[in-house]
Design an enzyme around this catalytic site. Sequence first.
Site, PDB file in Angstrom:
ATOM      1  N   LYS A  53      36.301  37.699  43.902  1.00  0.00           N
ATOM      2  CA  LYS A  53      36.382  37.583  45.362  1.00  0.00           C
ATOM      3  C   LYS A  53      35.008  37.827  45.994  1.00  0.00           C
ATOM      4  O   LYS A  53      34.589  37.093  46.892  1.00  0.00           O
ATOM      5  CB  LYS A  53      37.420  38.575  45.904  1.00  0.00           C
ATOM      6  CG  LYS A  53      38.852  38.235  45.507  1.00  0.00           C
ATOM      7  CD  LYS A  53      39.822  39.383  45.751  1.00  0.00           C
ATOM      8  CE  LYS A  53      41.216  39.052  45.210  1.00  0.00           C
ATOM      9  NZ  LYS A  53      42.163  40.171  45.302  1.00  0.00           N
ATOM     10  N   GLN A  97      42.709  46.434  46.531  1.00  0.00           N
ATOM     11  CA  GLN A  97      43.192  45.730  45.338  1.00  0.00           C
ATOM     12  C   GLN A  97      44.400  46.451  44.729  1.00  0.00           C
ATOM     13  O   GLN A  97      44.371  47.654  44.513  1.00  0.00           O
ATOM     14  CB  GLN A  97      42.048  45.625  44.310  1.00  0.00           C
ATOM     15  CG  GLN A  97      42.394  44.813  43.090  1.00  0.00           C
ATOM     16  CD  GLN A  97      42.703  43.352  43.408  1.00  0.00           C
ATOM     17  OE1 GLN A  97      42.003  42.700  44.182  1.00  0.00           O
ATOM     18  NE2 GLN A  97      43.763  42.820  42.815  1.00  0.00           N
ATOM     19  N   ASP A 120      44.996  40.262  53.528  1.00  0.00           N
ATOM     20  CA  ASP A 120      45.993  39.978  52.486  1.00  0.00           C
ATOM     21  C   ASP A 120      47.354  39.663  53.099  1.00  0.00           C
ATOM     22  O   ASP A 120      48.244  39.145  52.421  1.00  0.00           O
ATOM     23  CB  ASP A 120      46.145  41.194  51.552  1.00  0.00           C
ATOM     24  CG  ASP A 120      45.274  41.079  50.305  1.00  0.00           C
ATOM     25  OD1 ASP A 120      44.938  39.938  49.928  1.00  0.00           O
ATOM     26  OD2 ASP A 120      44.951  42.125  49.719  1.00  0.00           O
TER      27      ASP A 120
END
Length: 306
Positions: A53, A97, A120
């Site tokens: 990412k 994460q 997200d």
Amino acid sequence: MSAQILDGVTVAAKLNEETAERCRHLTARGVRPGLAAVLVGDNPASRTYVAAKAKTCTRLGLYSEVIPLPTETTTDELLTRIATLNQRADIHGILVQMPLPPQIDTPTVIRAIDPDKDVDGFHPVNVGRLALKQEGFIPCTPAGVLALLEHYDIRLRGRRAVVLGRSTIVGLPLALLLLHRDATVTVCHSRTSDLAAVAHTADILVAAIGRTALVTGEFIRPGAVVVDVGINRLTTPDEVRRYFGDNPSRLAELDKKGYTLIGDVHPRQAADCAGYLTPVPGGVGPLTIAMLMRNTLLAAERACRP
Ligand code: NAD
């Protein structure tokens, strides 16, 4: 029949080009989109995802900051970090994460992220916004599936969609997105009976269950659009041959890396009867990071809206 491939690599490259262009435009106006990725512990897969990412951010011109924290980090320590990131004007997107170590209260952590930086799309506020069709952030994998279907002009209105899997990061939001586009949606899960028969009713069949090649030919209506979200590993030559035959590049990959990837859909059986099919790898996967970049760009664009 041999299914037409829905090529995620090409579609992701196109989306990324657009993101980079809009990012240049915004940066010229003094706002460079910035993404902070918080990585707790040393899970190798998580490290790889975060590195990928960060690399894509840099390639597209976004600012990227990785915040590594020790495995023994407490919920309170993580909340303090997030509070700081929420306040920073140069950070427009925050991702934590997953999975987090067991001592951390994951729902509390997700709730602590400013919903307008929750790229997200996991915060309950964004889940609610999605359900109500309001502006927010859509989780990256389902958003990527939609982008792929849109790119290939696959009609959703009035068609029957079956989503296998009801997770909060893939199946559930994808079902909502398909519903919002006027598909007639059925969601299946581990307790669904007659899974193959239900799947066989689908014009658009999405598999997001995490079970190697569970979706065999009998699940697929001839000509259906099949989207394979699953990512599973094959680690022996016998397994590879079972699903790919004597495919030399798959066997070579196994030799080199110790595994080759396969989705939730049986690749050869699906290729024989589906109308369209996403490959694994190279289907949905590349779209997921592309949509994370897009969400971060959107967060920055929204932050400087008058
Ligand atoms: P999950 O484990 O959270 O959810 C799996 C879902 O599948 C559950 O709703 C469960 O009820 C259902 N299920 C499990 N076994 C089943 C069975 N035998 N029959 C019917 N339903 C069954 O998984 P997830 O996070 O949604 O991920 C699903 C898959 O997608 C995994 O392989 C994951 O690696 C992959 N994934 C890929 C991407 C990508 O970028 N391509 C992103 C996220 C997840």
